[in-house]
Write a protein that holds these residues in place. Structure first.
Motif, PDB file in Angstrom:
ATOM      1  N   GLU A 255       0.822  -1.208   0.000  1.00 49.59           N
ATOM      2  CA  GLU A 255       0.000   0.000   0.000  1.00 49.59           C
ATOM      3  C   GLU A 255       0.857   1.259   0.000  1.00 49.59           C
ATOM      4  O   GLU A 255       0.554   2.243  -0.670  1.00 49.59           O
ATOM      5  CB  GLU A 255      -0.931  -0.002   1.213  1.00 49.59           C
ATOM      6  N   LEU A 256       1.942   1.244   0.781  1.00 52.59           N
ATOM      7  CA  LEU A 256       2.839   2.395   0.831  1.00 52.59           C
ATOM      8  C   LEU A 256       3.437   2.682  -0.546  1.00 52.59           C
ATOM      9  O   LEU A 256       3.428   3.830  -1.023  1.00 52.59           O
ATOM     10  CB  LEU A 256       3.951   2.140   1.851  1.00 52.59           C
TER      11      LEU A 256
ATOM     12  N   VAL B  33       3.749   9.574   9.753  1.00 52.08           N
ATOM     13  CA  VAL B  33       3.383   9.354  11.150  1.00 52.08           C
ATOM     14  C   VAL B  33       3.262   7.859  11.434  1.00 52.08           C
ATOM     15  O   VAL B  33       3.716   7.368  12.474  1.00 52.08           O
ATOM     16  CB  VAL B  33       2.061  10.079  11.479  1.00 52.08           C
ATOM     17  N   ALA B  34       2.651   7.114  10.497  1.00 52.92           N
ATOM     18  CA  ALA B  34       2.529   5.663  10.673  1.00 52.92           C
ATOM     19  C   ALA B  34       3.906   5.014  10.764  1.00 52.92           C
ATOM     20  O   ALA B  34       4.144   4.127  11.607  1.00 52.92           O
ATOM     21  CB  ALA B  34       1.734   5.063   9.518  1.00 52.92           C
ATOM     22  N   LEU B  35       4.835   5.450   9.928  1.00 55.04           N
ATOM     23  CA  LEU B  35       6.186   4.892   9.959  1.00 55.04           C
ATOM     24  C   LEU B  35       6.909   5.274  11.241  1.00 55.04           C
ATOM     25  O   LEU B  35       7.693   4.477  11.787  1.00 55.04           O
ATOM     26  CB  LEU B  35       6.971   5.374   8.735  1.00 55.04           C
TER      27      LEU B  35
ATOM     28  N   PRO C 118      -4.771  -2.991  11.054  1.00 50.33           N
ATOM     29  CA  PRO C 118      -5.838  -1.984  10.975  1.00 50.33           C
ATOM     30  C   PRO C 118      -5.479  -0.675  11.679  1.00 50.33           C
ATOM     31  O   PRO C 118      -5.832   0.409  11.197  1.00 50.33           O
ATOM     32  CB  PRO C 118      -7.033  -2.665  11.647  1.00 50.33           C
ATOM     33  N   ALA C 119      -4.774  -0.768  12.805  1.00 52.16           N
ATOM     34  CA  ALA C 119      -4.438   0.454  13.541  1.00 52.16           C
ATOM     35  C   ALA C 119      -3.442   1.314  12.764  1.00 52.16           C
ATOM     36  O   ALA C 119      -3.647   2.532  12.589  1.00 52.16           O
ATOM     37  CB  ALA C 119      -3.878   0.091  14.917  1.00 52.16           C
TER      38      ALA C 119
ATOM     39  N   VAL D  36      -3.887   5.042  10.801  1.00 57.78           N
ATOM     40  CA  VAL D  36      -3.001   6.192  10.987  1.00 57.78           C
ATOM     41  C   VAL D  36      -2.464   6.664   9.635  1.00 57.78           C
ATOM     42  O   VAL D  36      -2.418   7.872   9.348  1.00 57.78           O
ATOM     43  CB  VAL D  36      -1.842   5.839  11.935  1.00 57.78           C
ATOM     44  N   ALA D  37      -2.065   5.720   8.783  1.00 51.28           N
ATOM     45  CA  ALA D  37      -1.504   6.080   7.482  1.00 51.28           C
ATOM     46  C   ALA D  37      -2.512   6.823   6.616  1.00 51.28           C
ATOM     47  O   ALA D  37      -2.178   7.814   5.957  1.00 51.28           O
ATOM     48  CB  ALA D  37      -1.009   4.823   6.768  1.00 51.28           C
ATOM     49  N   VAL D  38      -3.763   6.358   6.626  1.00 50.16           N
ATOM     50  CA  VAL D  38      -4.791   6.947   5.754  1.00 50.16           C
ATOM     51  C   VAL D  38      -5.362   8.232   6.345  1.00 50.16           C
ATOM     52  O   VAL D  38      -5.535   9.234   5.640  1.00 50.16           O
ATOM     53  CB  VAL D  38      -5.915   5.916   5.499  1.00 50.16           C
TER      54      VAL D  38
END
Length: 299
Positions: free
Chosen positions: A131-132, A265-267, A252-253, A257-259
């Motif tokens: 996805e990334l 931030v997710a990374l 999912p968590a 955060v990524a979306v």
């Protein structure tokens, strides 16, 4: 319900096969042996991902389940025929430690907490890499999937290397601490490279993902080694439970955060989890506190 039952029974394989490695191999060879055992999991997952969907599409979903059933029955027969306790195992079971003693050992609980924290970057990499690269950075879907396969291969090779490394230095926690630092630094670098050229992001992301995958051999080996006599399977179960619980909620968590927030931030959440794991592992040793205290008493 049938799938739930199969999953519950299948989860026991991790502890049972890990216990077999711990009982059959001496301390100086356990890391490498556990690495081989751990590497079999992503290899089998890759084969299943390549074969079962094609069978389901071409012949139907029931045939895919029949293949799984036949494979598992074959493995069950092989286990009955070939897997045995090593000589002296019965005598060791006679001196079995207590579950209370195991649960009071802060080393196991700290290590299990660190394992759960390190699962966050691992599942961030394995669940969200495509996805990334595809949705966020615009890389082709096939190429993004191929890069995930490369990361899995690096992780598999890394499991062998991490096991051999821990055997060579006679420590599981030392290499685990260094890997946690490297994973944290790697994910932080990936966050900083969010808008960098795609080749540069991939050059950092792939080895980081490989490191995030490779570490599991170390706590699995350590769990059995620090457990009281006869309780290595239970110790592995405690560590694996922490891993599975976090693995269930991480995709999912972190995906949310990524979306909803931002990919960097997710990374960084993945990087922070690795750093906190390193802090949890601080000063953790294979030697039990009781033995260390006895060793410090002057004669």
């Amino acid at each position: 319900m049938a799938l739930l039952g199969a999953g519950v029974m299948g989860a026991a394989v991790n502890g049972a096969s890990g216990r077999a490695v711990l009982t059959w191999f001496a301390s100086g060879k356990r890391g490498m042996a556990m690495g081989i055992r751990q590497t079999a999991t992503p290899v089998a997952a890759a084969v299943a991902a390549a074969v079962l969907p094609a069978v389901a599409v071409g012949a139907g979903i029931p045939d895919a389940f029949w293949i799984l059933a036949a494979l598992h029955l074959s493995v069950a027969v092989a286990v009955v025929l070939w897997v045995r306790d090593p000589p002296g195992a019965r005598q060791k079971r006679a001196t079995r430690g207590s579950a209370r003693e195991l649960l009071r050992d802060g080393r196991l609980l700290r290590m299990s907490l660190a394992s759960g924290l390190l699962i966050v970057p691992q599942f961030t990499a394995t669940s969200l890499m495509v996805e990334l690269l595809y949705d966020h950075r615009g890389l082709g879907a096939s190429l993004a999937a191929a890069l995930l396969g490369v990361a899995q291969i690096l992780g598999g090779v890394g499991r062998l290397a991490a096991g051999a490394w821990s055997d060579a230095v006679r420590s599981r926690f030392g290499p685990l601490r260094l890997i946690a630092v490297a994973v944290g630094v790697g994910f932080a670098a990936c966050a900083a490279l969010d808008h960098a050229p795609i080749w540069l992001l991939c050059a950092v992301l792939l080895p980081t993902a490989g490191l995030a995958i490779c570490w599991t051999v170390l706590p699995n080996t350590a769990a059995g080694e620090i457990a009281p006599a006869g309780l290595s399977g239970m110790a592995l179960g405690i560590n694996n439970t922490a891993i599975y619980l976090v693995a269930a909620i991480t995709p999912p968590a972190i995906g949310w955060v990524a979306v909803e927030v931002a990919w960097p931030v997710a990374l960084m959440v993945a990087a922070a989890s690795a750093v906190v794991a390193r802090l949890v592992l601080r000063d953790l040793t294979e030697e039990s506190p009781t033995r260390a205290a006895v060793a410090r008493v002057p004669s």
